[in-house]
Enzyme design. Sequence first.
Site, PDB file in Angstrom:
ATOM      1  N   GLU A  51       1.219  -1.205   0.288  1.00 18.16           N
ATOM      2  CA  GLU A  51      -0.248  -0.106  -0.172  1.00 18.16           C
ATOM      3  C   GLU A  51       0.577   1.054  -0.367  1.00 18.16           C
ATOM      4  OE1 GLU A  51      -3.103  -0.217   3.368  1.00 18.16           O
ATOM      5  OE2 GLU A  51      -3.897  -1.619   2.442  1.00 18.16           O
ATOM      6  N   ARG A  90       2.388   3.003   4.252  1.00 15.45           N
ATOM      7  CA  ARG A  90       2.152   3.746   3.224  1.00 15.45           C
ATOM      8  C   ARG A  90       3.121   4.750   3.128  1.00 15.45           C
ATOM      9  NH1 ARG A  90      -3.316   2.918   6.073  1.00 15.45           N
ATOM     10  NH2 ARG A  90      -4.688   2.390   4.646  1.00 15.45           N
ATOM     11  N   GLY A  99      -6.498   1.848  14.642  1.00 20.21           N
ATOM     12  CA  GLY A  99      -7.193   0.694  15.496  1.00 20.21           C
ATOM     13  C   GLY A  99      -8.982   1.402  16.237  1.00 20.21           C
ATOM     14  N   THR A 110      -8.882   6.974  15.535  1.00 22.79           N
ATOM     15  CA  THR A 110      -7.893   7.210  15.146  1.00 22.79           C
ATOM     16  C   THR A 110      -7.511   7.755  13.859  1.00 22.79           C
ATOM     17  OG1 THR A 110      -8.118   4.765  13.825  1.00 22.79           O
ATOM     18  CG2 THR A 110      -7.580   5.022  16.637  1.00 22.79           C
ATOM     19  N   ASN A 167     -14.381   6.655  13.145  1.00 23.44           N
ATOM     20  CA  ASN A 167     -14.691   6.326  13.310  1.00 23.44           C
ATOM     21  C   ASN A 167     -14.832   6.164  15.131  1.00 23.44           C
ATOM     22  OD1 ASN A 167     -14.100   3.485  11.943  1.00 23.44           O
ATOM     23  ND2 ASN A 167     -15.302   3.824  14.017  1.00 23.44           N
ATOM     24  N   ASP A 193     -19.605   3.473  10.382  1.00 21.76           N
ATOM     25  CA  ASP A 193     -18.198   3.465  10.291  1.00 21.76           C
ATOM     26  C   ASP A 193     -17.446   4.568   8.958  1.00 21.76           C
ATOM     27  OD1 ASP A 193     -15.347   2.528  10.395  1.00 21.76           O
ATOM     28  OD2 ASP A 193     -15.570   0.941   9.720  1.00 21.76           O
ATOM     29  N   ASN A 220     -12.543   6.066  -0.227  1.00 24.60           N
ATOM     30  CA  ASN A 220     -12.176   5.736   0.946  1.00 24.60           C
ATOM     31  C   ASN A 220     -10.353   5.825   1.368  1.00 24.60           C
ATOM     32  OD1 ASN A 220     -11.010   3.548   2.825  1.00 24.60           O
ATOM     33  ND2 ASN A 220     -12.744   2.416   3.099  1.00 24.60           N
ATOM     34  N   TRP A 221      -9.529   4.946   1.564  1.00 24.48           N
ATOM     35  CA  TRP A 221      -8.445   5.630   2.052  1.00 24.48           C
ATOM     36  C   TRP A 221      -7.682   5.897   0.709  1.00 24.48           C
ATOM     37  CZ3 TRP A 221      -4.124   3.666   0.127  1.00 24.48           C
ATOM     38  CH2 TRP A 221      -4.114   1.268  -0.144  1.00 24.48           C
TER      39      TRP A 221
END
Length: 576
Positions: A123, A173, A233, A281, A301, A344, A430-431
């Site tokens: 990633e 990453r 986490g 987080t 979240n 989430d 998303n990311w």
Amino acid sequence: MTVCSQVFTPRGIAGWCAKGLPFLLAIFVCAGNVQTKAAGSALFLAGACFIGSAHESANGSVSVKVDVQPSELRSQPAGANWLSYNGDYTGRRFSSLDQINTENVQNLRAQWVFHVPNSDNLEVTPFVVDGLMIVTSANDAYALDGQTGRSIWHYSRPITEGLIDDASQHHNRGVAMLHSRAYMETDNAHLLCLDARSGHLIWGVAYTDGNKNYGATSAPLVVNGKVIVGTSGGDDGVRGFVAAYDAETGKLAWRFWTIPGPGEFGSSSWPGEIYKHGGGTTWMPGTFDPGLNTLYWGTSNPSPDFDGGPRPGDDLYTDCVLALDPDTGKLKWYFQFTPHDLFDYDATETPMLVDAEYQGQPRKLLVEANRNGFLYVLDRTDGQFLSATPFVEKLNWAKGIDSKGRPIRTEVQPTAEGTRVCPGFAGATNWYSPSYNPALGLVYFFALEDCDVYLRKPQEFKEGRTYYSTGVRHSSGDHGQKILLAFALDSTKPVWRYVQTGGAHSSAGTMTTAGGLVFFGDTGQSLEAVDGRSGKALWHFNMGQAIHASPMTYAVNKKQYVAIAAGSDIFSFGLP
């Protein structure tokens, strides 16, 4: 057992020879976890100075000096060097390089491939300075020649046993750098400082309390002489934070807890001891505005994920973008995208910093395509809400966003029997990285049209276990569809859409260039390039592996390259 190994690199050797020092002088590293790829034979030593000098003068692909200056980190847009996860502080993933453009991209060819032996799901976004590329996988870092892919050094640290959820996958990453030091996070939330010239470990510090529900999957960000880190986490009942460490010493400078403690503003959502397990987080790197001296960082979240009963109210500072003073960690302002999140919908998507005319006047903007299905535009000087535009059709948790930026909720929420929720658990995006091309005035990002069935069952927190309360299952009849979108900042509809085909799961993002291109990893295991203005497909290369990383570009000896991680390999492309 501690192993001592000699570290010889073309960069290091050339440096010694340039100073007229004897080539037999060796650097000994006794770290127990440093591996090298350089030969250690007498024949190698005998030719070391010649090889180093010839390499530097003939090819010039890797400089003998590594010294990333703070002024270089502040420069934008990215050019020959790619000096952070997103290329520069703005998070726009825009490069000024234009050698590869819409007219010649069809001639792009693979130049080299580097295989990473300990991962099948990279990633990372490569970091490049003066031809030196550094990539990471799990707790390993590799330095490569950006022109040839040749390995220069390798740092290795064992993966951590007993981690859970995202941390147990040991993703990493990338690195950040200042002067000749490279910084990386480990799977168990340690910050490491490496000598970028040799891979030698200078220092390491644990930045959590050892709770194995904590992890780290991000790349750090260096700002004002500090290394900014976060944790993963958020689904596992930890208390999120952003922390800054002195880049020279590794000493903690400040820590901002994203879940307020008793008596602090926002603590009403966290009665009793639950604030210690509230999530929020900070598992993706933020962005930074040097002019405003403001750090922008997204939070995840709340925990437990799908049961809002233990955490009444808005659940600050989850699902927020935080504007922080990078020198002190003091909160300047915040904006919460999804108050009392039950789905989430992390807000860790990149907060891009854009200076542009918006609604008739020049503004300093923060632009974020959020996981909850809306594209937000804020004034980044004070967090003022400007607009939110839905970018997916499957969206049933909210009817819209009001004038203050708060969602207009529906009655949709997780139940014991299960409730269909759109967007689903993976989010509307998303990311995977968005990008922004200032010449075209367009934002590029992936949208996911999908829904899931959410279930809720109260759960007690236990260390070593996730804290979802309960989970999701696939919604029968809903089939996920990924689409590359291009939006103008003030548009309510996409300027163009590029619908993805192919069944492979992908978490690949985008990158755009002054050559008028958008590069991205598609769902068919290919790196693609399209015309940034029209979305017209121009080029693709099948990697044969799923792509879960975002592309970047750099230049060596005035030649532009495009690189991306796919599966277990780093690929680099250039024109013939």
